[in-house]
Design an enzyme around this catalytic site. Sequence first.
Site, short mmCIF file in Angstrom:
data_model
loop_
_atom_site.label_atom_id
_atom_site.label_comp_id
_atom_site.label_asym_id
_atom_site.label_seq_id
_atom_site.Cartn_x
_atom_site.Cartn_y
_atom_site.Cartn_z
N HIS A 140 0.83 -1.21 0.00
CA HIS A 140 0.00 0.00 0.00
C HIS A 140 0.87 1.26 0.00
O HIS A 140 0.73 2.12 -0.87
CB HIS A 140 -0.91 -0.04 1.24
CG HIS A 140 -1.85 1.11 1.34
ND1 HIS A 140 -3.17 1.03 1.00
CD2 HIS A 140 -1.66 2.39 1.75
CE1 HIS A 140 -3.76 2.19 1.19
NE2 HIS A 140 -2.86 3.05 1.65
N GLU A 141 1.78 1.34 0.96
CA GLU A 141 2.59 2.56 1.08
C GLU A 141 3.53 2.74 -0.10
O GLU A 141 3.78 3.85 -0.55
CB GLU A 141 3.37 2.57 2.40
CG GLU A 141 2.49 2.56 3.66
CD GLU A 141 1.42 3.64 3.70
OE1 GLU A 141 1.60 4.69 3.04
OE2 GLU A 141 0.38 3.42 4.36
N HIS A 157 1.68 4.51 -2.84
CA HIS A 157 1.70 5.98 -2.68
C HIS A 157 3.04 6.54 -3.15
O HIS A 157 3.12 7.53 -3.86
CB HIS A 157 1.55 6.36 -1.21
CG HIS A 157 0.16 6.18 -0.66
ND1 HIS A 157 -0.94 6.76 -1.24
CD2 HIS A 157 -0.30 5.54 0.44
CE1 HIS A 157 -2.02 6.46 -0.53
NE2 HIS A 157 -1.67 5.71 0.50
N HIS A 186 3.49 6.49 -6.92
CA HIS A 186 2.61 7.49 -7.54
C HIS A 186 3.29 8.86 -7.46
O HIS A 186 3.37 9.60 -8.45
CB HIS A 186 1.26 7.49 -6.80
CG HIS A 186 0.18 8.28 -7.48
ND1 HIS A 186 -1.06 8.45 -6.91
CD2 HIS A 186 0.16 8.97 -8.64
CE1 HIS A 186 -1.81 9.18 -7.72
NE2 HIS A 186 -1.09 9.52 -8.77
ZN ZN Z 1 -3.08 5.16 1.95
#
Ligand code: ZN
Length: 590
Positions: A381-382, A385, A388
Amino acid sequence: MKREFVDEKYKWDLSHMFASRLEWEKSFSATNSKIGEIGGYRGKLINPEMALKFFRLADEICLSVERLYVYAHMSMNADGTNGEAVALAERATSLSATLGAAMSFATPELTAIPEEKLDEMIRDPRFADYEYTLKCIKRDKPHVLSDKEEYILARLGEVTHGFKDIFEKIDSVDLPHPTVKAGGTKVPLTHGTYSKLLENQDPAVRKKAFATYYALYEERINTIAACYANSVKKNNIIAEIRGYKSALDASMESDDVPAGVYTKLIEAVEAGLPDLHDYMEDRREALGGTMHMYDLYVPLNNDADLGTDYEEAFETVVKALSPLGEEYKRRLIAMRDERRIDVMECEGKRSGAYSWGAYGTGPYVLLNYSGTAHDIFTIAHELGHAMHSEYSDESLCYNKAGYSIFVAEVASTTNEILLLKYLLNETKDNATRKYLLSYYLNMFRTTFFRQAMFAEFELYAHNARKKGEALTVESLSKAYLKLNKKYYGKAVIHDRQIRYEWARIPHFYNAFYVYKYATGITAAVTLADMILNGGQAARDRYFDKFLRAGGHKSPYEILKDAGVDLLTDRPYEVAMREFRTTLRALEREM
Ligand SMILES: [Zn+2]
Protein backbone atom coordinates in the site's frame (compact mmCIF):
# COMPACT_ATOMS: atom_id res chain seq x y z
CA MET A 1 13.38 -1.00 21.54
CA LYS A 2 15.37 2.23 21.54
CA ARG A 3 16.00 3.66 18.09
CA GLU A 4 19.76 3.59 18.51
CA PHE A 5 19.63 -0.21 18.65
CA VAL A 6 17.74 -0.58 15.36
CA ASP A 7 19.92 -1.85 12.51
CA GLU A 8 20.89 1.06 10.22
CA LYS A 9 19.51 -0.67 7.14
CA TYR A 10 16.00 -0.46 8.64
CA LYS A 11 16.26 3.28 9.33
CA TRP A 12 15.56 5.82 6.64
CA ASP A 13 18.29 8.07 5.38
CA LEU A 14 16.99 11.64 5.29
CA SER A 15 20.18 12.96 3.72
CA HIS A 16 18.46 12.75 0.32
CA MET A 17 16.64 15.88 1.51
CA PHE A 18 19.37 17.65 3.49
CA ALA A 19 22.93 16.40 3.75
CA SER A 20 23.13 17.63 7.35
CA ARG A 21 21.38 19.66 10.05
CA LEU A 22 23.62 22.55 9.06
CA GLU A 23 22.21 22.44 5.50
CA TRP A 24 18.71 22.52 6.97
CA GLU A 25 19.60 25.58 9.06
CA LYS A 26 21.07 27.38 6.04
CA SER A 27 17.96 26.70 3.96
CA PHE A 28 15.76 27.78 6.87
CA SER A 29 17.40 31.23 7.15
CA ALA A 30 17.45 31.75 3.38
CA THR A 31 13.80 30.75 3.03
CA ASN A 32 12.75 32.85 5.99
CA SER A 33 14.18 36.00 4.45
CA LYS A 34 12.88 35.14 0.98
CA ILE A 35 9.31 35.06 2.36
CA GLY A 36 9.71 38.82 2.91
CA GLU A 37 9.84 39.32 -0.87
CA ILE A 38 6.27 38.07 -1.33
CA GLY A 39 4.75 41.24 0.12
CA GLY A 40 6.22 43.23 -2.79
CA TYR A 41 3.58 41.69 -5.08
CA ARG A 42 0.59 42.77 -3.06
CA GLY A 43 -1.81 44.80 -5.20
CA LYS A 44 0.13 44.00 -8.40
CA LEU A 45 -1.17 40.59 -9.50
CA ILE A 46 -3.59 42.14 -12.01
CA ASN A 47 -0.52 42.71 -14.16
CA PRO A 48 0.26 39.37 -15.91
CA GLU A 49 4.03 40.02 -15.85
CA MET A 50 3.90 40.50 -12.09
CA ALA A 51 1.55 37.55 -11.65
CA LEU A 52 4.00 35.30 -13.51
CA LYS A 53 6.94 36.48 -11.41
CA PHE A 54 4.86 35.99 -8.29
CA PHE A 55 3.93 32.41 -9.28
CA ARG A 56 7.58 31.54 -9.85
CA LEU A 57 8.67 33.06 -6.57
CA ALA A 58 5.83 31.34 -4.70
CA ASP A 59 6.83 27.98 -6.21
CA GLU A 60 10.42 28.45 -5.16
CA ILE A 61 9.50 29.37 -1.59
CA CYS A 62 6.74 26.78 -1.17
CA LEU A 63 9.11 24.07 -2.35
CA SER A 64 11.78 25.14 0.17
CA VAL A 65 9.26 25.31 3.00
CA GLU A 66 7.89 21.91 2.03
CA ARG A 67 11.33 20.34 2.15
CA LEU A 68 12.15 21.94 5.52
CA TYR A 69 8.78 20.92 6.91
CA VAL A 70 8.86 17.33 5.69
CA TYR A 71 12.42 16.75 6.86
CA ALA A 72 11.69 18.15 10.33
CA HIS A 73 8.44 16.25 10.79
CA MET A 74 9.85 13.00 9.49
CA SER A 75 12.74 13.34 11.94
CA MET A 76 10.24 13.84 14.74
CA ASN A 77 8.00 10.98 13.54
CA ALA A 78 10.93 8.59 13.64
CA ASP A 79 11.79 9.58 17.20
CA GLY A 80 9.47 11.83 19.18
CA THR A 81 11.76 11.54 22.20
CA ASN A 82 14.46 13.44 20.32
CA GLY A 83 14.12 17.03 21.62
CA GLU A 84 16.14 18.45 18.76
CA ALA A 85 13.79 16.92 16.17
CA VAL A 86 10.73 18.17 18.04
CA ALA A 87 12.14 21.71 18.11
CA LEU A 88 12.93 21.51 14.40
CA ALA A 89 9.35 20.45 13.67
CA GLU A 90 7.98 23.35 15.70
CA ARG A 91 10.12 25.83 13.80
CA ALA A 92 9.09 24.35 10.45
CA THR A 93 5.43 24.57 11.44
CA SER A 94 5.74 28.20 12.33
CA LEU A 95 7.66 28.93 9.11
CA SER A 96 4.84 27.33 7.18
CA ALA A 97 2.28 29.50 9.02
CA THR A 98 4.35 32.61 8.22
CA LEU A 99 4.30 31.64 4.54
CA GLY A 100 0.54 31.09 4.64
CA ALA A 101 -0.02 34.53 6.13
CA ALA A 102 2.33 36.20 3.63
CA MET A 103 0.52 34.55 0.68
CA SER A 104 -3.02 35.18 1.91
CA PHE A 105 -3.59 38.19 -0.37
CA ALA A 106 -2.91 36.19 -3.53
CA THR A 107 -6.08 34.15 -4.03
CA PRO A 108 -8.53 37.06 -3.51
CA GLU A 109 -6.39 39.25 -5.77
CA LEU A 110 -6.16 36.63 -8.52
CA THR A 111 -9.88 35.97 -8.23
CA ALA A 112 -10.56 39.66 -8.79
CA ILE A 113 -8.87 39.57 -12.21
CA PRO A 114 -11.56 39.97 -14.91
CA GLU A 115 -12.53 36.76 -16.65
CA GLU A 116 -11.25 37.73 -20.12
CA LYS A 117 -7.91 38.54 -18.64
CA LEU A 118 -7.78 35.21 -16.81
CA ASP A 119 -8.60 33.50 -20.11
CA GLU A 120 -5.71 35.30 -21.78
CA MET A 121 -3.37 34.11 -19.06
CA ILE A 122 -4.65 30.54 -19.37
CA ARG A 123 -3.93 30.64 -23.11
CA ASP A 124 -0.51 32.27 -22.64
CA PRO A 125 2.19 29.55 -22.98
CA ARG A 126 4.32 31.30 -20.36
CA PHE A 127 1.63 30.38 -17.83
CA ALA A 128 1.62 26.70 -18.87
CA ASP A 129 2.79 25.58 -15.41
CA TYR A 130 -0.08 27.46 -13.79
CA GLU A 131 -2.85 26.60 -16.24
CA TYR A 132 -4.79 24.38 -13.83
CA THR A 133 -4.34 26.82 -10.93
CA LEU A 134 -5.76 29.62 -13.08
CA LYS A 135 -8.64 27.45 -14.28
CA CYS A 136 -9.57 26.72 -10.65
CA ILE A 137 -9.49 30.42 -9.85
CA LYS A 138 -11.74 31.10 -12.82
CA ARG A 139 -14.10 28.30 -11.73
CA ASP A 140 -14.49 29.73 -8.22
CA LYS A 141 -14.92 33.28 -9.43
CA PRO A 142 -18.73 33.30 -9.69
CA HIS A 143 -18.92 32.19 -6.05
CA VAL A 144 -16.68 34.86 -4.64
CA LEU A 145 -18.56 37.72 -3.02
CA SER A 146 -17.77 41.38 -2.55
CA ASP A 147 -14.78 42.33 -0.40
CA LYS A 148 -17.02 43.33 2.46
CA GLU A 149 -19.06 40.12 2.30
CA GLU A 150 -15.91 38.02 2.08
CA TYR A 151 -14.56 39.86 5.11
CA ILE A 152 -17.70 39.09 7.09
CA LEU A 153 -17.64 35.42 6.07
CA ALA A 154 -13.97 35.13 6.90
CA ARG A 155 -14.48 36.65 10.34
CA LEU A 156 -17.49 34.47 11.03
CA GLY A 157 -15.55 31.49 9.71
CA GLU A 158 -13.84 31.28 13.07
CA VAL A 159 -17.25 30.54 14.54
CA THR A 160 -18.82 28.51 11.72
CA HIS A 161 -15.91 26.11 11.75
CA GLY A 162 -16.64 25.49 15.41
CA PHE A 163 -18.94 22.48 15.09
CA LYS A 164 -16.13 20.16 14.19
CA ASP A 165 -14.20 21.46 17.16
CA ILE A 166 -17.16 21.02 19.51
CA PHE A 167 -17.65 17.43 18.33
CA GLU A 168 -13.97 16.67 18.78
CA LYS A 169 -14.14 17.98 22.34
CA ILE A 170 -17.10 15.76 23.14
CA ASP A 171 -15.62 12.79 21.34
CA SER A 172 -12.03 12.88 22.47
CA VAL A 173 -11.97 14.92 25.67
CA ASP A 174 -15.30 14.64 27.46
CA LEU A 175 -16.08 10.97 26.85
CA PRO A 176 -15.12 8.95 29.92
CA HIS A 177 -13.31 5.62 29.61
CA PRO A 178 -15.31 2.98 31.45
CA THR A 179 -13.66 -0.41 31.54
CA VAL A 180 -14.74 -3.56 29.74
CA LYS A 181 -13.65 -6.96 30.96
CA ALA A 182 -11.91 -9.04 28.34
CA GLY A 183 -10.18 -12.31 29.16
CA GLY A 184 -9.74 -11.48 32.83
CA THR A 185 -8.32 -7.98 32.28
CA LYS A 186 -10.16 -4.70 32.53
CA VAL A 187 -9.66 -2.68 29.36
CA PRO A 188 -10.35 1.08 29.46
CA LEU A 189 -12.69 1.86 26.56
CA THR A 190 -11.20 4.27 24.01
CA HIS A 191 -11.77 4.58 20.25
CA GLY A 192 -8.69 2.43 19.73
CA THR A 193 -9.54 -0.31 22.25
CA TYR A 194 -13.17 -0.35 21.07
CA SER A 195 -12.24 -1.57 17.60
CA LYS A 196 -9.87 -4.14 19.14
CA LEU A 197 -12.62 -5.36 21.51
CA LEU A 198 -14.98 -5.86 18.56
CA GLU A 199 -12.42 -8.31 17.16
CA ASN A 200 -12.45 -10.33 20.39
CA GLN A 201 -13.41 -13.98 19.86
CA ASP A 202 -15.74 -13.93 22.89
CA PRO A 203 -19.21 -12.66 21.85
CA ALA A 204 -19.94 -11.51 25.41
CA VAL A 205 -16.94 -9.16 25.29
CA ARG A 206 -18.07 -7.72 21.96
CA LYS A 207 -21.59 -7.23 23.24
CA LYS A 208 -20.40 -5.50 26.40
CA ALA A 209 -18.01 -3.25 24.49
CA PHE A 210 -20.76 -2.27 22.06
CA ALA A 211 -23.32 -1.53 24.78
CA THR A 212 -20.85 0.44 26.90
CA TYR A 213 -19.51 2.42 23.97
CA TYR A 214 -22.90 3.37 22.57
CA ALA A 215 -24.19 4.31 26.01
CA LEU A 216 -21.56 7.04 26.06
CA TYR A 217 -22.97 8.57 22.90
CA GLU A 218 -26.57 8.03 23.89
CA GLU A 219 -26.01 9.97 27.10
CA ARG A 220 -24.89 12.94 24.99
CA ILE A 221 -27.14 12.36 22.02
CA ASN A 222 -29.13 15.61 22.20
CA THR A 223 -25.97 17.69 22.33
CA ILE A 224 -24.40 15.78 19.44
CA ALA A 225 -27.58 16.00 17.34
CA ALA A 226 -27.72 19.77 17.85
CA CYS A 227 -24.04 20.02 16.93
CA TYR A 228 -24.44 17.98 13.75
CA ALA A 229 -27.71 19.64 12.72
CA ASN A 230 -26.08 23.05 13.00
CA SER A 231 -23.09 21.88 11.04
CA VAL A 232 -25.40 20.75 8.22
CA LYS A 233 -27.31 24.04 8.40
CA LYS A 234 -24.06 25.94 8.16
CA ASN A 235 -23.01 23.98 5.04
CA ASN A 236 -26.35 24.67 3.38
CA ILE A 237 -26.33 28.36 4.27
CA ILE A 238 -22.79 28.98 3.05
CA ALA A 239 -23.50 27.11 -0.21
CA GLU A 240 -26.59 29.24 -0.70
CA ILE A 241 -24.82 32.51 0.09
CA ARG A 242 -22.09 31.63 -2.42
CA GLY A 243 -24.63 30.79 -5.09
CA TYR A 244 -24.18 27.01 -5.31
CA LYS A 245 -27.19 24.84 -6.05
CA SER A 246 -26.51 22.81 -2.91
CA ALA A 247 -23.93 22.04 -0.26
CA LEU A 248 -23.07 18.91 -2.25
CA ASP A 249 -22.37 21.00 -5.35
CA ALA A 250 -20.18 23.37 -3.35
CA SER A 251 -18.14 20.53 -1.92
CA MET A 252 -17.80 18.61 -5.18
CA GLU A 253 -16.79 21.75 -7.01
CA SER A 254 -13.93 22.25 -4.60
CA ASP A 255 -12.83 18.65 -5.35
CA ASP A 256 -13.24 19.52 -9.04
CA VAL A 257 -15.31 16.37 -9.48
CA PRO A 258 -18.78 16.45 -11.10
CA ALA A 259 -21.53 16.18 -8.46
CA GLY A 260 -22.98 13.41 -10.62
CA VAL A 261 -20.19 11.09 -9.42
CA TYR A 262 -21.61 11.25 -5.90
CA THR A 263 -25.12 10.38 -6.94
CA LYS A 264 -23.87 7.77 -9.40
CA LEU A 265 -22.03 5.99 -6.57
CA ILE A 266 -25.12 5.89 -4.38
CA GLU A 267 -27.25 4.67 -7.25
CA ALA A 268 -24.70 2.06 -8.37
CA VAL A 269 -24.11 0.58 -4.92
CA GLU A 270 -27.72 -0.60 -4.82
CA ALA A 271 -26.93 -3.26 -7.38
CA GLY A 272 -24.32 -4.76 -5.05
CA LEU A 273 -26.49 -4.90 -1.93
CA PRO A 274 -27.92 -8.39 -2.57
CA ASP A 275 -24.33 -9.68 -2.61
CA LEU A 276 -23.52 -7.82 0.60
CA HIS A 277 -26.60 -9.44 2.14
CA ASP A 278 -25.32 -12.86 1.00
CA TYR A 279 -21.98 -12.12 2.61
CA MET A 280 -23.72 -11.20 5.85
CA GLU A 281 -25.73 -14.40 5.62
CA ASP A 282 -22.51 -16.45 5.27
CA ARG A 283 -21.00 -14.71 8.27
CA ARG A 284 -24.14 -15.32 10.30
CA GLU A 285 -23.93 -19.04 9.57
CA ALA A 286 -20.22 -19.14 10.34
CA LEU A 287 -20.93 -17.44 13.66
CA GLY A 288 -23.36 -20.18 14.57
CA GLY A 289 -26.71 -18.73 13.59
CA THR A 290 -26.94 -15.19 14.95
CA MET A 291 -25.02 -12.08 14.07
CA HIS A 292 -25.36 -8.73 15.79
CA MET A 293 -23.98 -5.42 14.55
CA TYR A 294 -21.14 -5.89 17.01
CA ASP A 295 -20.18 -9.17 15.31
CA LEU A 296 -19.25 -7.51 12.03
CA TYR A 297 -15.57 -7.09 12.80
CA VAL A 298 -14.62 -10.36 14.44
CA PRO A 299 -12.23 -12.24 12.13
CA LEU A 300 -13.59 -15.64 11.23
CA ASN A 301 -10.27 -16.82 9.91
CA ASN A 302 -7.28 -16.42 12.13
CA ASP A 303 -4.31 -14.48 10.91
CA ALA A 304 -2.94 -16.52 8.04
CA ASP A 305 0.52 -17.91 8.05
CA LEU A 306 1.83 -15.11 5.86
CA GLY A 307 3.75 -13.53 8.67
CA THR A 308 7.40 -13.58 7.82
CA ASP A 309 10.49 -11.47 8.33
CA TYR A 310 10.70 -8.12 6.62
CA GLU A 311 13.20 -9.09 3.91
CA GLU A 312 10.98 -11.92 2.76
CA ALA A 313 7.83 -9.78 2.93
CA PHE A 314 9.50 -7.11 0.82
CA GLU A 315 10.54 -9.69 -1.78
CA THR A 316 6.98 -11.02 -1.89
CA VAL A 317 5.64 -7.52 -2.53
CA VAL A 318 8.17 -6.93 -5.31
CA LYS A 319 7.19 -10.21 -6.98
CA ALA A 320 3.49 -9.50 -6.58
CA LEU A 321 3.88 -6.13 -8.29
CA SER A 322 5.81 -7.58 -11.23
CA PRO A 323 2.83 -7.09 -13.60
CA LEU A 324 3.80 -3.41 -13.40
CA GLY A 325 7.03 -4.14 -15.22
CA GLU A 326 10.78 -4.17 -14.76
CA GLU A 327 11.24 -0.46 -14.31
CA TYR A 328 8.69 -0.30 -11.52
CA LYS A 329 10.45 -3.20 -9.87
CA ARG A 330 13.81 -1.45 -10.14
CA ARG A 331 12.34 1.60 -8.42
CA LEU A 332 10.89 -0.48 -5.59
CA ILE A 333 14.25 -2.04 -4.94
CA ALA A 334 15.87 1.39 -5.03
CA MET A 335 13.46 2.48 -2.27
CA ARG A 336 14.97 -0.21 -0.08
CA ASP A 337 18.58 0.19 -1.19
CA GLU A 338 18.59 3.97 -0.87
CA ARG A 339 17.17 3.46 2.63
CA ARG A 340 13.96 5.35 1.99
CA ILE A 341 11.92 3.05 4.21
CA ASP A 342 11.88 3.24 8.01
CA VAL A 343 10.88 -0.28 8.90
CA MET A 344 10.90 -1.21 12.56
CA GLU A 345 8.86 -0.21 15.56
CA CYS A 346 10.91 1.62 18.18
CA GLU A 347 10.48 3.87 21.18
CA GLY A 348 9.11 7.30 20.35
CA LYS A 349 8.24 6.39 16.74
CA ARG A 350 4.89 7.45 15.34
CA SER A 351 2.44 4.56 15.04
CA GLY A 352 0.87 3.31 11.82
CA ALA A 353 2.33 3.78 8.37
CA TYR A 354 2.57 6.48 5.71
CA SER A 355 4.34 7.59 2.57
CA TRP A 356 5.66 11.13 2.47
CA GLY A 357 8.39 13.23 0.97
CA ALA A 358 9.16 16.55 -0.68
CA TYR A 359 9.02 17.30 -4.40
CA GLY A 360 12.34 16.69 -6.10
CA THR A 361 13.99 14.59 -3.39
CA GLY A 362 12.01 11.38 -3.75
CA PRO A 363 9.46 9.61 -1.58
CA TYR A 364 9.87 7.90 1.79
CA VAL A 365 7.83 5.30 3.63
CA LEU A 366 7.29 4.87 7.36
CA LEU A 367 6.28 1.44 8.64
CA ASN A 368 5.94 -0.26 12.00
CA TYR A 369 6.62 -3.74 10.70
CA SER A 370 5.71 -6.50 13.13
CA GLY A 371 5.40 -9.46 10.79
CA THR A 372 1.63 -9.91 10.60
CA ALA A 373 -0.15 -10.75 7.35
CA HIS A 374 -1.68 -7.27 7.39
CA ASP A 375 1.82 -5.74 7.51
CA ILE A 376 2.65 -7.21 4.09
CA PHE A 377 -0.35 -5.41 2.62
CA THR A 378 0.81 -2.21 4.30
CA ILE A 379 4.16 -2.45 2.50
CA ALA A 380 2.42 -2.82 -0.88
CA HIS A 381 0.00 0.00 0.00
CA GLU A 382 2.59 2.56 1.08
CA LEU A 383 4.90 1.73 -1.83
CA GLY A 384 1.91 2.44 -4.08
CA HIS A 385 1.70 5.98 -2.68
CA ALA A 386 5.45 6.38 -2.97
CA MET A 387 5.59 5.30 -6.63
CA HIS A 388 2.61 7.49 -7.54
CA SER A 389 4.51 10.48 -6.11
CA GLU A 390 7.78 9.49 -7.74
CA TYR A 391 6.31 9.14 -11.24
CA SER A 392 4.23 12.31 -10.96
CA ASP A 393 7.05 14.38 -9.52
CA GLU A 394 9.44 13.38 -12.26
CA SER A 395 6.89 13.97 -15.03
CA LEU A 396 5.42 17.28 -13.93
CA CYS A 397 6.41 20.68 -12.60
CA TYR A 398 6.03 21.36 -8.89
CA ASN A 399 2.72 23.10 -9.31
CA LYS A 400 1.08 20.18 -11.13
CA ALA A 401 2.67 17.14 -9.53
CA GLY A 402 0.72 17.00 -6.25
CA TYR A 403 -2.37 14.82 -6.54
CA SER A 404 -5.66 15.42 -4.78
CA ILE A 405 -7.40 13.31 -2.13
CA PHE A 406 -9.87 12.07 -4.73
CA VAL A 407 -7.16 9.98 -6.40
CA ALA A 408 -4.73 9.66 -3.48
CA GLU A 409 -5.74 6.15 -2.38
CA VAL A 410 -6.04 4.67 -5.87
CA ALA A 411 -2.44 3.63 -6.59
CA SER A 412 -2.00 2.27 -3.05
CA THR A 413 -5.20 0.21 -3.19
CA THR A 414 -4.34 -1.04 -6.68
CA ASN A 415 -1.09 -2.43 -5.25
CA GLU A 416 -2.93 -4.14 -2.39
CA ILE A 417 -5.23 -5.83 -4.89
CA LEU A 418 -2.31 -6.97 -7.05
CA LEU A 419 -0.65 -8.43 -3.94
CA LEU A 420 -3.83 -10.16 -2.90
CA LYS A 421 -4.28 -11.79 -6.29
CA TYR A 422 -0.66 -12.87 -6.37
CA LEU A 423 -0.91 -14.50 -2.94
CA LEU A 424 -4.16 -16.21 -3.89
CA ASN A 425 -2.49 -17.66 -6.95
CA GLU A 426 0.51 -18.82 -4.97
CA THR A 427 -1.21 -20.58 -2.11
CA LYS A 428 -3.10 -23.84 -2.02
CA ASP A 429 -3.48 -23.75 1.75
CA ASN A 430 -7.15 -23.57 2.65
CA ALA A 431 -6.74 -21.42 5.78
CA THR A 432 -4.57 -18.89 3.99
CA ARG A 433 -6.98 -18.68 1.08
CA LYS A 434 -9.87 -18.09 3.45
CA TYR A 435 -7.91 -15.39 5.21
CA LEU A 436 -7.09 -13.63 1.92
CA LEU A 437 -10.60 -13.84 0.52
CA SER A 438 -12.05 -12.52 3.79
CA TYR A 439 -9.48 -9.74 3.83
CA TYR A 440 -10.64 -8.66 0.38
CA LEU A 441 -14.34 -8.92 1.23
CA ASN A 442 -13.83 -6.84 4.35
CA MET A 443 -11.99 -4.25 2.35
CA PHE A 444 -15.10 -3.96 0.19
CA ARG A 445 -17.42 -3.88 3.17
CA THR A 446 -15.58 -1.15 5.05
CA THR A 447 -14.18 0.93 2.17
CA PHE A 448 -16.92 0.59 -0.39
CA PHE A 449 -20.29 -0.30 1.16
CA ARG A 450 -19.89 1.36 4.54
CA GLN A 451 -18.57 4.61 3.07
CA ALA A 452 -21.29 4.67 0.40
CA MET A 453 -23.83 4.29 3.19
CA PHE A 454 -22.24 7.22 5.05
CA ALA A 455 -22.33 9.22 1.84
CA GLU A 456 -26.01 8.48 1.44
CA PHE A 457 -26.67 9.55 5.02
CA GLU A 458 -24.88 12.87 4.55
CA LEU A 459 -26.86 13.55 1.41
CA TYR A 460 -30.10 12.74 3.24
CA ALA A 461 -29.26 15.12 6.10
CA HIS A 462 -28.38 18.05 3.85
CA ASN A 463 -31.39 17.54 1.58
CA ALA A 464 -33.83 17.10 4.46
CA ARG A 465 -32.62 20.29 6.09
CA LYS A 466 -32.81 22.12 2.76
CA LYS A 467 -36.44 21.07 2.44
CA GLY A 468 -37.05 22.64 5.83
CA GLU A 469 -37.18 19.45 7.90
CA ALA A 470 -35.78 19.65 11.41
CA LEU A 471 -32.78 17.44 12.05
CA THR A 472 -33.42 15.91 15.46
CA VAL A 473 -32.24 12.86 17.36
CA GLU A 474 -35.37 11.09 16.13
CA SER A 475 -35.17 12.05 12.46
CA LEU A 476 -31.42 11.45 12.15
CA SER A 477 -31.55 8.11 13.96
CA LYS A 478 -34.59 6.92 12.04
CA ALA A 479 -32.92 7.71 8.73
CA TYR A 480 -29.71 6.03 9.86
CA LEU A 481 -31.42 2.85 10.99
CA LYS A 482 -33.29 2.67 7.70
CA LEU A 483 -30.03 2.87 5.77
CA ASN A 484 -28.40 0.33 8.07
CA LYS A 485 -31.20 -2.13 7.33
CA LYS A 486 -31.02 -1.45 3.62
CA TYR A 487 -27.25 -2.03 3.48
CA TYR A 488 -26.79 -4.96 5.85
CA GLY A 489 -30.07 -6.73 5.22
CA LYS A 490 -31.95 -9.32 7.21
CA ALA A 491 -29.08 -11.56 8.28
CA VAL A 492 -27.92 -9.02 10.86
CA ILE A 493 -29.69 -8.11 14.08
CA HIS A 494 -29.95 -4.34 13.94
CA ASP A 495 -29.37 -3.70 17.61
CA ARG A 496 -31.24 -0.70 19.00
CA GLN A 497 -28.09 1.37 19.55
CA ILE A 498 -26.88 1.20 15.95
CA ARG A 499 -29.35 3.96 15.04
CA TYR A 500 -26.98 6.32 16.88
CA GLU A 501 -23.92 5.40 14.90
CA TRP A 502 -24.07 8.66 12.93
CA ALA A 503 -23.33 10.42 16.24
CA ARG A 504 -19.84 8.98 16.47
CA ILE A 505 -18.47 9.60 12.96
CA PRO A 506 -15.95 12.48 13.03
CA HIS A 507 -15.78 12.56 9.21
CA PHE A 508 -19.33 13.91 9.05
CA TYR A 509 -17.92 17.27 10.09
CA ASN A 510 -16.01 17.29 6.77
CA ALA A 511 -19.17 17.00 4.75
CA PHE A 512 -19.14 14.91 1.56
CA TYR A 513 -15.66 13.57 2.17
CA VAL A 514 -16.05 9.82 2.76
CA TYR A 515 -17.47 9.06 -0.70
CA LYS A 516 -13.87 9.33 -1.93
CA TYR A 517 -12.98 6.11 -0.16
CA ALA A 518 -15.70 4.30 -2.09
CA THR A 519 -14.85 5.80 -5.48
CA GLY A 520 -11.16 5.20 -4.72
CA ILE A 521 -11.55 1.44 -4.25
CA THR A 522 -13.88 1.30 -7.27
CA ALA A 523 -11.18 2.87 -9.43
CA ALA A 524 -8.47 0.65 -7.96
CA VAL A 525 -10.39 -2.56 -8.67
CA THR A 526 -10.97 -1.44 -12.27
CA LEU A 527 -7.33 -0.45 -12.78
CA ALA A 528 -5.99 -3.68 -11.26
CA ASP A 529 -8.28 -5.57 -13.62
CA MET A 530 -6.91 -3.60 -16.58
CA ILE A 531 -3.30 -4.11 -15.48
CA LEU A 532 -3.75 -7.88 -15.16
CA ASN A 533 -6.01 -8.50 -18.13
CA GLY A 534 -5.56 -5.61 -20.52
CA GLY A 535 -2.13 -6.35 -21.96
CA GLN A 536 0.80 -3.99 -22.39
CA ALA A 537 -1.31 -1.12 -23.75
CA ALA A 538 -3.40 -1.08 -20.57
CA ARG A 539 -0.29 -1.11 -18.40
CA ASP A 540 1.26 1.76 -20.35
CA ARG A 541 -1.94 3.68 -19.98
CA TYR A 542 -1.84 3.22 -16.19
CA PHE A 543 1.62 4.76 -16.08
CA ASP A 544 1.13 7.56 -18.62
CA LYS A 545 -2.39 8.59 -17.75
CA PHE A 546 -2.48 7.90 -14.05
CA LEU A 547 0.83 7.48 -12.21
CA ARG A 548 2.44 10.29 -14.17
CA ALA A 549 -0.61 12.56 -14.11
CA GLY A 550 -0.25 14.04 -10.60
CA GLY A 551 -2.80 16.81 -10.17
CA HIS A 552 -2.35 18.56 -13.50
CA LYS A 553 -6.10 18.71 -14.09
CA SER A 554 -9.42 17.62 -12.61
CA PRO A 555 -8.93 14.33 -10.73
CA TYR A 556 -12.15 13.07 -12.29
CA GLU A 557 -10.70 13.72 -15.78
CA ILE A 558 -7.43 12.05 -14.82
CA LEU A 559 -9.22 8.83 -13.86
CA LYS A 560 -11.36 9.05 -16.96
CA ASP A 561 -8.24 9.27 -19.15
CA ALA A 562 -6.84 6.28 -17.27
CA GLY A 563 -9.93 4.27 -18.26
CA VAL A 564 -12.17 4.77 -15.21
CA ASP A 565 -15.12 7.03 -15.91
CA LEU A 566 -16.88 7.33 -12.56
CA LEU A 567 -19.94 8.94 -14.15
CA THR A 568 -20.69 5.68 -15.94
CA ASP A 569 -21.86 2.31 -14.57
CA ARG A 570 -18.88 0.30 -15.75
CA PRO A 571 -16.35 0.78 -12.93
CA TYR A 572 -18.99 0.10 -10.28
CA GLU A 573 -20.05 -3.01 -12.17
CA VAL A 574 -16.45 -4.21 -12.30
CA ALA A 575 -16.08 -3.60 -8.56
CA MET A 576 -19.32 -5.34 -7.68
CA ARG A 577 -18.52 -8.29 -9.94
CA GLU A 578 -15.21 -8.58 -8.12
CA PHE A 579 -16.98 -8.62 -4.76
CA ARG A 580 -19.37 -11.30 -5.97
CA THR A 581 -16.60 -13.47 -7.45
CA THR A 582 -14.60 -13.22 -4.22
CA LEU A 583 -17.64 -14.13 -2.15
CA ARG A 584 -18.32 -17.22 -4.28
CA ALA A 585 -14.66 -18.22 -4.03
CA LEU A 586 -14.80 -17.98 -0.25
CA GLU A 587 -18.00 -20.02 -0.17
CA ARG A 588 -16.21 -22.74 -2.14
CA GLU A 589 -13.40 -22.80 0.44
CA MET A 590 -15.81 -23.21 3.34
ZN1 ZN B 1 -3.08 5.16 1.95
